[in-house]
Design a protein around this motif. Structure first.
Motif, PDB file in Angstrom:
ATOM      1  N   UNK A  35       0.863  -1.182   0.000  1.00  9.73           N
ATOM      2  CA  UNK A  35       0.000   0.000   0.000  1.00  9.73           C
ATOM      3  C   UNK A  35       0.895   1.226   0.000  1.00  9.73           C
ATOM      4  N   UNK A  36       0.302   2.375  -0.244  1.00 10.69           N
ATOM      5  CA  UNK A  36       1.084   3.612  -0.211  1.00 10.69           C
ATOM      6  C   UNK A  36       0.934   4.312   1.136  1.00 10.69           C
ATOM      7  N   UNK A  37      -0.303   4.622   1.516  1.00 12.25           N
ATOM      8  CA  UNK A  37      -0.550   5.330   2.778  1.00 12.25           C
ATOM      9  C   UNK A  37      -1.413   4.549   3.770  1.00 12.25           C
ATOM     10  N   UNK A  38      -2.270   3.653   3.278  1.00 13.39           N
ATOM     11  CA  UNK A  38      -3.301   3.026   4.122  1.00 13.39           C
ATOM     12  C   UNK A  38      -2.712   1.925   4.994  1.00 13.39           C
ATOM     13  N   UNK A  39      -1.865   2.317   5.945  1.00  7.52           N
ATOM     14  CA  UNK A  39      -1.157   1.318   6.741  1.00  7.52           C
ATOM     15  C   UNK A  39      -2.080   0.575   7.700  1.00  7.52           C
ATOM     16  N   UNK A  40      -3.160   1.224   8.156  1.00  5.92           N
ATOM     17  CA  UNK A  40      -4.050   0.554   9.091  1.00  5.92           C
ATOM     18  C   UNK A  40      -4.765  -0.624   8.437  1.00  5.92           C
ATOM     19  N   UNK A  41      -5.259  -0.433   7.193  1.00  2.02           N
ATOM     20  CA  UNK A  41      -5.900  -1.541   6.483  1.00  2.02           C
ATOM     21  C   UNK A  41      -4.864  -2.598   6.100  1.00  2.02           C
ATOM     22  N   UNK A  42      -3.678  -2.145   5.717  1.00  4.53           N
ATOM     23  CA  UNK A  42      -2.609  -3.094   5.393  1.00  4.53           C
ATOM     24  C   UNK A  42      -2.287  -3.962   6.611  1.00  4.53           C
ATOM     25  N   UNK A  54       4.822  -7.195   4.068  1.00 11.23           N
ATOM     26  CA  UNK A  54       3.901  -6.071   3.882  1.00 11.23           C
ATOM     27  C   UNK A  54       4.764  -4.862   3.545  1.00 11.23           C
ATOM     28  N   UNK A  55       4.384  -4.128   2.507  1.00 15.71           N
ATOM     29  CA  UNK A  55       5.195  -3.006   2.035  1.00 15.71           C
ATOM     30  C   UNK A  55       4.371  -1.725   2.066  1.00 15.71           C
ATOM     31  N   UNK A  56       4.939  -0.680   2.644  1.00 19.22           N
ATOM     32  CA  UNK A  56       4.388   0.665   2.551  1.00 19.22           C
ATOM     33  C   UNK A  56       5.335   1.476   1.676  1.00 19.22           C
ATOM     34  N   UNK A  57       4.872   1.854   0.502  1.00 25.36           N
ATOM     35  CA  UNK A  57       5.764   2.548  -0.434  1.00 25.36           C
ATOM     36  C   UNK A  57       6.100   3.963   0.023  1.00 25.36           C
ATOM     37  N   UNK A  58       5.251   4.557   0.854  1.00 26.44           N
ATOM     38  CA  UNK A  58       5.526   5.887   1.405  1.00 26.44           C
ATOM     39  C   UNK A  58       6.493   5.745   2.578  1.00 26.44           C
ATOM     40  N   UNK A  59       7.777   5.899   2.297  1.00 27.62           N
ATOM     41  CA  UNK A  59       8.800   5.688   3.321  1.00 27.62           C
ATOM     42  C   UNK A  59       8.687   6.683   4.475  1.00 27.62           C
ATOM     43  N   UNK A  63       8.289   6.380  10.585  1.00 26.85           N
ATOM     44  CA  UNK A  63       8.394   6.863  11.962  1.00 26.85           C
ATOM     45  C   UNK A  63       7.046   6.964  12.673  1.00 26.85           C
ATOM     46  N   UNK A  64       5.949   6.808  11.945  1.00 26.51           N
ATOM     47  CA  UNK A  64       4.625   6.994  12.547  1.00 26.51           C
ATOM     48  C   UNK A  64       3.785   5.723  12.596  1.00 26.51           C
ATOM     49  N   UNK A  65       4.130   4.727  11.790  1.00 22.21           N
ATOM     50  CA  UNK A  65       3.324   3.508  11.724  1.00 22.21           C
ATOM     51  C   UNK A  65       3.507   2.674  12.992  1.00 22.21           C
ATOM     52  N   UNK A  66       2.424   2.124  13.477  1.00 23.67           N
ATOM     53  CA  UNK A  66       2.477   1.219  14.619  1.00 23.67           C
ATOM     54  C   UNK A  66       2.809  -0.184  14.132  1.00 23.67           C
ATOM     55  N   UNK A  67       4.046  -0.580  14.279  1.00 24.41           N
ATOM     56  CA  UNK A  67       4.469  -1.898  13.775  1.00 24.41           C
ATOM     57  C   UNK A  67       3.788  -3.032  14.535  1.00 24.41           C
ATOM     58  N   UNK A  74       4.898 -11.282   9.622  1.00 25.50           N
ATOM     59  CA  UNK A  74       5.084 -10.425   8.448  1.00 25.50           C
ATOM     60  C   UNK A  74       6.264  -9.480   8.643  1.00 25.50           C
ATOM     61  N   UNK A  75       7.127  -9.406   7.630  1.00 17.81           N
ATOM     62  CA  UNK A  75       8.208  -8.422   7.630  1.00 17.81           C
ATOM     63  C   UNK A  75       7.687  -7.138   6.989  1.00 17.81           C
ATOM     64  N   UNK A  76       7.736  -6.035   7.736  1.00 17.04           N
ATOM     65  CA  UNK A  76       7.231  -4.758   7.245  1.00 17.04           C
ATOM     66  C   UNK A  76       8.360  -3.987   6.576  1.00 17.04           C
ATOM     67  N   UNK A  77       8.149  -3.621   5.319  1.00 15.72           N
ATOM     68  CA  UNK A  77       9.164  -2.928   4.525  1.00 15.72           C
ATOM     69  C   UNK A  77       8.642  -1.558   4.117  1.00 15.72           C
ATOM     70  N   UNK A  78       9.562  -0.620   3.878  1.00 12.88           N
ATOM     71  CA  UNK A  78       9.180   0.740   3.504  1.00 12.88           C
ATOM     72  C   UNK A  78       9.950   1.172   2.256  1.00 12.88           C
ATOM     73  N   UNK A  79       9.252   1.902   1.367  1.00 13.20           N
ATOM     74  CA  UNK A  79       9.898   2.466   0.181  1.00 13.20           C
ATOM     75  C   UNK A  79       9.422   1.842  -1.110  1.00 13.20           C
ATOM     76  N   UNK A  80       9.403   2.650  -2.169  1.00 14.82           N
ATOM     77  CA  UNK A  80       8.931   2.182  -3.472  1.00 14.82           C
ATOM     78  C   UNK A  80       9.784   1.028  -4.008  1.00 14.82           C
ATOM     79  N   UNK A  81      11.075   1.055  -3.723  1.00 14.27           N
ATOM     80  CA  UNK A  81      11.953   0.005  -4.226  1.00 14.27           C
ATOM     81  C   UNK A  81      11.601  -1.361  -3.644  1.00 14.27           C
TER      82      UNK A  81
END
Length: 381
Positions: A35-42, A54-59, A63-67, A74-81
Motif C-alpha cells: 500500500x502507499x498510505x493506508x497502513x491501518x488496512x494493510x 507487507x510493504x508501505x511505499x511511502x517511506x 516513523x509513525x506507523x504502529x508496527x 510479516x516483515x514490514x518494509x518501507x519504500x517504493x523500491x
C-alpha cells in the motif's frame, strides 16, 4: 500452492483479490501485500493472511506507523523500491498489479522482468509503455493476464478462434453517471456527482475516468498492445447494464461475448486460476428472471476523451505516456475544485498536441515525459 503478491492490496482491486484468495486457501497463498498510505488496512490484512511481506511505499510513514499492528509473521518494509523487490522475489509466483496510475509501472516491470505470471489490473502500465512491456514479457517468458473486466472478457472470448480470424474487439462501457448528457450539461458537473457511479464501486480516480470516459480511452490503448491489434480493430459501445463485459467479432460474423453480473472478483479469479475455472464468490446470472440488454454508440462530442483514446492507439510512441500523466494530473485538479469537468479532456488534448512526439521511446524518456505532462497540467488555465 500458488504464491501471490498483491500490489495495491488496500484498493478496490486489491481487496477483491484478497477475497478470492481467502475463498481458495487450499490453492492460493498470499505472500506479499503493498500500500502507499493506508497502513491501518494493510495491518489488518497482515493479521488476517500473515503474508511474508507487507510493504508501505511511502517511506515517510516509517516513523509513525504502529508496527505492533502487523502480524509477527510479516516483515514490514518501507519504500517504493521494496515493491519491486517483492514483485520479483523467488518466493512469488503470481503478481496482481492493482496500483492505480503510472505509479504501478515499476512494480509491474519488475514482475515481468522476473518472468512471473502477472495479472494486469493497472491499465496505465500498458498505456504508458505498451510495446516495451510486451517485448519485456516475450524476452523473459512472463505471462500477462488481464484483470480489467473488459480485457479479461476479451481474453476469454478470443479463445473461440485464432488470432488471424479476429475482425475486431468491442469494448463495452457503462456510460458512467452522465450517459445521455450533452456537452453543455457536462459543463456544470461537480466532483460529487461525478463520483456517483451507477454500477461499479471504485476509487475516486477511476470513477472520474469512467465519468469522462477516459477509462475507456485508456482501455482502447491497452487492448491494442495486449492483444496485438490495430486501432481500427477496436470499437466501443455503451452498455448501461454492465452485463456484457466485452465482445470479439470474428471474420465470419460471429460475435462471442462474456456475460456476468458486475463483480471484479470473477475476472480476478479467472486470472488466478487460469487455465482452470473454479466455483467462485460472484453472483451468477439469474436466467429465471426477465431482463434486457441495450447497446448504443458513444457520444464523441460530449465525451471527447474517448476520441483521444483512438488517436493515441493509432499513433503510439510517446502519446500514451503523455495522455495518461496529463489525465492523472487533470483529475487531481478537478477533484480539488481547480478544474471544470470538461477541462479534463480539453487540457489533456492540448498537452498531447504540444509534446515532442517520439515514435520509439525508451523507458527513461517515457518517465521524463510523464513528469513533463504533469507539470504542464499544473500550469494549465
Amino acid at each position: 500452492m500458488k504464491r501471490i503478491a498483491v500490489l495495491g492490496s488496500t484498493g478496490s482491486i486489491g481487496t477483491s483479490t484478497l477475497d478470492v484468495i481467502a475463498a481458495h486457501p487450499e490453492e492460493m497463498q498470499l505472500t506479499a501485500i503493498t500500500a502507499h498510505n493506508s497502513w491501518d488496512l494493510l495491518a489488518q490484512q497482515s493479521q488476517q493472511f500473515q503474508p511474508r511481506w507487507s510493504v508501505l511505499s511511502n517511506a515517510a510513514l516509517k516513523s509513525t506507523v504502529s508496527t505492533d499492528a502487523f502480524s509477527d509473521s510479516t516483515e514490514l518494509l518501507f519504500g517504493e523500491d521494496q515493491i519491486e523487490r517483492v514483485a520479483s522475489s523467488d518466493e512469488v509466483d503470481i503478481v496482481i498489479c492493482g496500483i492505480v496510475g503510472a505509479a504501478g509501472l515499476k512494480g509491474a516491470w519488475a514482475a515481468i522482468e522476473a518472468g512471473k505470471t502477472v495479472g494486469i489490473a493497472n491499465k496505465e502500465t500498458l498505456v504508458v509503455a505498451g510495446p516495451l512491456i510486451m517485448d519485456l514479457a516475450a524476452r523473459n517468458n512472463a505471462t500477462l493476464l488481464p484483470v480489467d473486466s473488459e480485457h479479461n472478457a476479451i481474453f476469454q472470448a478470443l479463445q473461440a478462434g485464432r488470432p488471424q480470424e479476429v475482425k475486431r474487439v468491442i469494448l463495452t462501457a457503462s456510460g458512467g453517471p452522465f450517459r445521455g448528457a450533452t456537452l453543455s450539461e457536462l459543463e456544470h458537473v461537480t466532483p460529487e456527482s461525478a463520483l456517483a457511479h451507477p454500477t461499479w464501486e471504485m476509487g475516486p480516480k477511476i470513477t472520474i475516468d469512467s465519468a469522462t470516459m477516459m477509462n475507456k480511452a485508456l482501455e482502447i490503448i491497452e487492448a491494442k498492445w495486449l492483444f496485438n491489434l490495430s486501432a481500427e480493430q477496436i470499437s466501443v459501445v455503451v452498455h448501461p447494464q454492465s452485463i456484457v463485459h466485452s465482445m470479439v467479432e470474428f471474420v465470419d460474423g460471429s460475435v462471442v461475448a462474456q456475460l456476468s453480473p458486475p463483480d471484479m472478483r470473477l475476472p480476478i479469479q479467472y486470472a488466478l486460476t487460469y487455465p482452470d475455472r473454479k466455483a467462485g464468490l460472484n453472483t451468477p446470472m439469474d436466467w429465471s428472471q426477465a431482463f434486457g440488454l441495450t447497446f448504443e454508440p458513444p457520444d464523441l462530442e460530449a465525451f471527447p476523451a474517448l476520441r483521444l483514446g483512438f488517436e493515441v492507439a493509432e499513433k503510439g510512441g510517446t502519446c500514451g505516456a503523455v495522455l495518461n500523466a496529463a489525465n492523472e494530473a487533470a483529475v487531481e485538479r478537478f477533484l480539488a475544485g481547480e478544474f471544470r469537468f470538461c477541462d479534463i479532456a480539453t487540457s489533456c488534448q492540448q498537452v498531447l498536441e504540444s509534446h515532442q512526439f517520439d515514435p520509439d521511446p525508451d523507458l527513461e524518456e517515457l518517465f521524463l515525459l510523464d513528469g513533463w505532462a504533469r507539470k504542464e497540467i499544473k500550469k494549465w488555465k
